[in-house]
Write a protein that holds these residues in place. Structure first.
Motif, PDB file in Angstrom:
ATOM      1  N   GLY A 193       0.706  -1.165   0.261  1.00  0.00           N
ATOM      2  CA  GLY A 193      -0.041  -0.227  -0.126  1.00  0.00           C
ATOM      3  C   GLY A 193       0.960   1.408  -0.101  1.00  0.00           C
ATOM      4  N   GLU A 194       2.409   0.927   0.049  1.00  0.00           N
ATOM      5  CA  GLU A 194       2.725   2.371   0.567  1.00  0.00           C
ATOM      6  C   GLU A 194       2.783   2.981  -1.670  1.00  0.00           C
ATOM      7  OE1 GLU A 194       6.006   2.749   3.786  1.00  0.00           O
ATOM      8  OE2 GLU A 194       7.250   1.569   1.782  1.00  0.00           O
ATOM      9  N   ALA A 195       2.852   3.931  -1.804  1.00  0.00           N
ATOM     10  CA  ALA A 195       2.907   5.235  -2.692  1.00  0.00           C
ATOM     11  C   ALA A 195       3.686   6.399  -2.928  1.00  0.00           C
ATOM     12  CB  ALA A 195       1.440   5.439  -2.736  1.00  0.00           C
ATOM     13  N   ILE A 196       3.521   6.273  -4.526  1.00  0.00           N
ATOM     14  CA  ILE A 196       4.190   7.287  -4.168  1.00  0.00           C
ATOM     15  C   ILE A 196       3.808   8.567  -5.919  1.00  0.00           C
ATOM     16  CG2 ILE A 196       6.787   7.020  -3.981  1.00  0.00           C
ATOM     17  CD1 ILE A 196       6.834   7.156  -7.892  1.00  0.00           C
ATOM     18  N   ILE A 197       3.641   9.997  -5.722  1.00  0.00           N
ATOM     19  CA  ILE A 197       3.312  10.700  -6.889  1.00  0.00           C
ATOM     20  C   ILE A 197       4.839  11.139  -7.031  1.00  0.00           C
ATOM     21  CG2 ILE A 197       2.363  12.922  -4.945  1.00  0.00           C
ATOM     22  CD1 ILE A 197      -0.391  12.664  -6.995  1.00  0.00           C
TER      23      ILE A 197
ATOM     24  N   TYR B 168      -6.027  13.491  -3.552  1.00  0.00           N
ATOM     25  CA  TYR B 168      -6.009  13.261  -2.368  1.00  0.00           C
ATOM     26  C   TYR B 168      -7.335  12.387  -2.124  1.00  0.00           C
ATOM     27  CZ  TYR B 168      -6.391  12.599   3.138  1.00  0.00           C
ATOM     28  OH  TYR B 168      -6.230  12.808   4.068  1.00  0.00           O
ATOM     29  N   LYS B 169      -7.807  12.248  -2.990  1.00  0.00           N
ATOM     30  CA  LYS B 169      -9.033  11.450  -2.442  1.00  0.00           C
ATOM     31  C   LYS B 169      -9.033  10.356  -3.351  1.00  0.00           C
ATOM     32  CE  LYS B 169     -13.963  11.426  -3.561  1.00  0.00           C
ATOM     33  NZ  LYS B 169     -14.894  11.297  -5.209  1.00  0.00           N
ATOM     34  N   LEU B 170      -8.221  10.171  -4.431  1.00  0.00           N
ATOM     35  CA  LEU B 170      -7.903   9.009  -5.303  1.00  0.00           C
ATOM     36  C   LEU B 170      -6.950   7.987  -4.630  1.00  0.00           C
ATOM     37  CD1 LEU B 170      -8.132   6.833  -7.585  1.00  0.00           C
ATOM     38  CD2 LEU B 170      -5.941   8.446  -8.527  1.00  0.00           C
ATOM     39  N   ILE B 171      -5.698   8.530  -3.466  1.00  0.00           N
ATOM     40  CA  ILE B 171      -5.190   8.603  -2.352  1.00  0.00           C
ATOM     41  C   ILE B 171      -5.643   7.326  -1.166  1.00  0.00           C
ATOM     42  CG2 ILE B 171      -3.217   8.836  -0.476  1.00  0.00           C
ATOM     43  CD1 ILE B 171      -2.166  10.819  -2.692  1.00  0.00           C
ATOM     44  N   GLU B 172      -6.462   7.969  -1.347  1.00  0.00           N
ATOM     45  CA  GLU B 172      -8.080   8.137  -0.161  1.00  0.00           C
ATOM     46  C   GLU B 172      -8.911   6.605  -0.862  1.00  0.00           C
ATOM     47  OE1 GLU B 172      -8.027  10.539   3.750  1.00  0.00           O
ATOM     48  OE2 GLU B 172      -9.723  10.426   2.689  1.00  0.00           O
ATOM     49  N   GLU B 173      -9.360   6.484  -1.393  1.00  0.00           N
ATOM     50  CA  GLU B 173     -10.627   6.163  -2.302  1.00  0.00           C
ATOM     51  C   GLU B 173      -9.392   4.421  -2.069  1.00  0.00           C
ATOM     52  OE1 GLU B 173     -13.229   8.365  -4.780  1.00  0.00           O
ATOM     53  OE2 GLU B 173     -11.069   7.252  -5.449  1.00  0.00           O
ATOM     54  N   LEU B 174      -8.314   4.638  -2.574  1.00  0.00           N
ATOM     55  CA  LEU B 174      -7.288   3.362  -2.980  1.00  0.00           C
ATOM     56  C   LEU B 174      -6.561   2.752  -1.598  1.00  0.00           C
ATOM     57  CD1 LEU B 174      -5.650   3.924  -6.180  1.00  0.00           C
ATOM     58  CD2 LEU B 174      -7.305   2.623  -5.888  1.00  0.00           C
ATOM     59  N   ASP B 175      -7.010   3.699  -0.421  1.00  0.00           N
ATOM     60  CA  ASP B 175      -6.283   3.127   0.542  1.00  0.00           C
ATOM     61  C   ASP B 175      -4.517   3.160   0.543  1.00  0.00           C
ATOM     62  OD1 ASP B 175      -6.343   2.672   3.410  1.00  0.00           O
ATOM     63  OD2 ASP B 175      -6.581   0.335   3.151  1.00  0.00           O
ATOM     64  N   LEU B 176      -3.894   3.927   0.323  1.00  0.00           N
ATOM     65  CA  LEU B 176      -2.229   3.446   0.033  1.00  0.00           C
ATOM     66  C   LEU B 176      -2.536   4.890   0.764  1.00  0.00           C
ATOM     67  CD1 LEU B 176      -2.865   4.471  -3.776  1.00  0.00           C
ATOM     68  CD2 LEU B 176      -2.054   2.253  -2.233  1.00  0.00           C
ATOM     69  N   LYS B 177      -0.590   4.796   0.797  1.00  0.00           N
ATOM     70  CA  LYS B 177       0.301   5.561   1.908  1.00  0.00           C
ATOM     71  C   LYS B 177       0.920   5.966   1.364  1.00  0.00           C
ATOM     72  CE  LYS B 177       3.103   5.366   5.880  1.00  0.00           C
ATOM     73  NZ  LYS B 177       3.019   7.096   5.386  1.00  0.00           N
ATOM     74  N   LEU B 178       1.204   7.577   1.247  1.00  0.00           N
ATOM     75  CA  LEU B 178       1.981   8.296   0.523  1.00  0.00           C
ATOM     76  C   LEU B 178       3.848   8.584   0.918  1.00  0.00           C
ATOM     77  CD1 LEU B 178       1.670   9.026  -2.445  1.00  0.00           C
ATOM     78  CD2 LEU B 178       1.395  11.685  -1.312  1.00  0.00           C
ATOM     79  N   LYS B 179       4.514   7.999   0.811  1.00  0.00           N
ATOM     80  CA  LYS B 179       5.558   7.993   1.114  1.00  0.00           C
ATOM     81  C   LYS B 179       7.088   9.060   0.754  1.00  0.00           C
ATOM     82  CE  LYS B 179       9.587   5.206   2.164  1.00  0.00           C
ATOM     83  NZ  LYS B 179      10.287   3.761   2.174  1.00  0.00           N
TER      84      LYS B 179
ATOM     85  N   LYS C  70      -1.280  17.346   3.952  1.00  0.00           N
ATOM     86  CA  LYS C  70      -2.488  15.895   4.128  1.00  0.00           C
ATOM     87  C   LYS C  70      -2.421  15.089   4.704  1.00  0.00           C
ATOM     88  CE  LYS C  70      -5.935  18.600   0.471  1.00  0.00           C
ATOM     89  NZ  LYS C  70      -7.026  17.979   2.393  1.00  0.00           N
ATOM     90  N   THR C  71      -0.838  14.053   4.166  1.00  0.00           N
ATOM     91  CA  THR C  71       0.408  12.985   4.299  1.00  0.00           C
ATOM     92  C   THR C  71       0.948  12.729   4.819  1.00  0.00           C
ATOM     93  OG1 THR C  71       1.239  13.091   2.117  1.00  0.00           O
ATOM     94  CG2 THR C  71      -1.038  12.464   1.681  1.00  0.00           C
ATOM     95  N   GLY C  72       1.642  13.589   4.958  1.00  0.00           N
ATOM     96  CA  GLY C  72       3.349  13.004   5.239  1.00  0.00           C
ATOM     97  C   GLY C  72       4.539  12.570   4.401  1.00  0.00           C
ATOM     98  N   ALA C  73       4.422  12.826   3.645  1.00  0.00           N
ATOM     99  CA  ALA C  73       5.066  11.869   3.022  1.00  0.00           C
ATOM    100  C   ALA C  73       5.977  12.978   2.150  1.00  0.00           C
ATOM    101  CB  ALA C  73       3.909  11.597   1.126  1.00  0.00           C
ATOM    102  N   LYS C  74       7.257  12.733   2.344  1.00  0.00           N
ATOM    103  CA  LYS C  74       8.304  13.127   1.940  1.00  0.00           C
ATOM    104  C   LYS C  74       8.764  13.573   0.614  1.00  0.00           C
ATOM    105  CE  LYS C  74      11.163  11.636   5.672  1.00  0.00           C
ATOM    106  NZ  LYS C  74      10.270  12.150   6.214  1.00  0.00           N
ATOM    107  N   ILE C  75       8.972  15.714  -0.013  1.00  0.00           N
ATOM    108  CA  ILE C  75       9.442  16.058  -0.729  1.00  0.00           C
ATOM    109  C   ILE C  75      10.269  15.811  -1.848  1.00  0.00           C
ATOM    110  CG2 ILE C  75       8.765  17.928  -2.398  1.00  0.00           C
ATOM    111  CD1 ILE C  75       7.134  19.185  -0.157  1.00  0.00           C
ATOM    112  N   ALA C  76      10.701  15.097  -2.331  1.00  0.00           N
ATOM    113  CA  ALA C  76      12.211  14.764  -3.154  1.00  0.00           C
ATOM    114  C   ALA C  76      12.511  15.673  -4.134  1.00  0.00           C
ATOM    115  CB  ALA C  76      12.364  13.388  -3.364  1.00  0.00           C
TER     116      ALA C  76
END
Ligand SMILES: [Fe+2]
Length: 232
Positions: A28-32, A44-55, A76-82
Motif C-alpha cells: 500500500g505504499e505509494a509515490i506521486i 488526495y481523494k484517490l489516494i484515500e479511495e485506494l487506501d494508499l500510504k503516500l511515502k 495532508k499525507t506526511g509524505a516526503k518531498i524529493a
C-alpha cells in the motif's frame, strides 16, 4: 506498465500536466510524481479511495507553467518531498543526486540527473518505465531557454543517457498537448522530430534556438511559488 503496480496517470487541463500516482499493491505504499496545486483534492481523494500510504512526492523539476501541489499534499499525507538537490531549496525533505535510489513498498525508484530543460531536471525510473518530466516529451522535448536550460545539456541527457536504455522502456512525460499518453525509447529514437538518431547536436541546437517561444503565462507566479513547494 508493470501489472504488479497500482498506476494512475492523472491529467490537469490548463497546463496539460500529467501527474502519476504509483503504488505497491502488496504494502500500500505509494509515490506521486509532479502533483498540481489545483488538483490536490482529486489526488488526495484517490489516494484515500485506494487506501494508499503516500511515502514520497517526487518533482521532476521546478516547473514554470503551474504551481506544484507538493507542499499541500505533504500537509495532508506526511509524505516526503524529493527534488534534485542542485536547486538548493529549503522546503523539500530530500535533495536527490544522480543515481540515487528510493524505495516504496518493494518497488525501487532510481533518480537520474537529466539536465537541459532546467539544470536540475531529473528522470525517475521504475521497472521498465521512465518519468521524464520535460526533458523528453512524446515527439518533442521541453524548451531550454530559461531556468538555466541548455540545449547542449538536453541533447546529452536524451541521447547519451535516456537513449541508452532499452527500446521497450516506456516514456511517461510531464506534459502532452496532443492527447498522447506515453511513448517508448524505441519510438522516440525513430520518430522524435528533434532528437531522433539522425539529428546531430548542431542541428538540435539550431532547432531549439529558433523556437522563439513566449514565456509561460504563469511563470512569474509559478517559479517563485515552486521554490517553496507551492506553499504561498
Ligand atoms: Fe517544465
Amino acid at each position: 506498465m508493470s501489472s504488479d503496480l497500482i498506476f494512475h496517470q492523472l491529467f490537469e487541463k490548463e497546463s496539460s500536466t500529467y501527474t502519476y500516482l504509483i503504488g505497491d499493491p502488496k504494502t500500500g505504499e505509494a509515490i506521486i510524481i509532479d502533483p498540481v496545486l489545483e488538483m490536490v483534492e482529486r489526488d488526495y481523494k484517490l489516494i484515500e479511495e485506494l487506501d494508499l500510504k503516500l511515502k514520497y512526492i517526487l518533482e521532476t523539476h521546478v516547473h514554470a507553467d503551474h504551481i506544484t501541489g507538493s507542499g499541500e499534499l505533504r500537509k495532508k499525507t506526511g509524505a516526503k518531498i524529493a527534488i534534485n538537490e542542485s536547486y538548493q531549496l529549503s522546503c523539500p525533505d530530500i535533495g536527490l543526486v544522480d543515481g540515487q535510489e528510493l524505495k516504496f513498498g518493494n518497488i525501487n525508484i532510481t533518480a537520474f540527473s537529466t539536465p537541459g530543460h532546467t539544470n536540475g531536471c531529473m528522470t525517475y525510473k521504475i521497472d521498465e518505465m521512465i518519468f521524464t518530466g520535460d526533458v523528453l516529451l512524446i515527439r518533442g522535448c521541453g524548451r531550454t531557454d530559461f531556468q538555466d536550460g541548455s540545449s547542449e545539456n538536453l541533447f546529452a541527457s536524451v541521447r547519451e543517457k535516456l537513449f541508452n536504455l532499452s527500446d521497450n522502456v516506456l516514456v511517461y512525460p510531464a506534459h502532452d498537448y496532443n492527447g498522447l499518453t506515453h511513448s517508448s525509447i524505441g519510438m522516440e529514437k525513430k520518430f522524435n522530430p528533434r532528437l531522433n538518431l539522425s539529428v546531430n547536436k548542431a542541428e538540435f541546437q539550431k532547432i531549439m534556438s529558433e523556437l522563439k517561444l513566449a514565456n509561460p503565462q504563469k511563470i512569474e507566479i509559478a517559479v517563485p511559488a515552486n521554490l517553496q513547494c507551492g506553499l504561498v
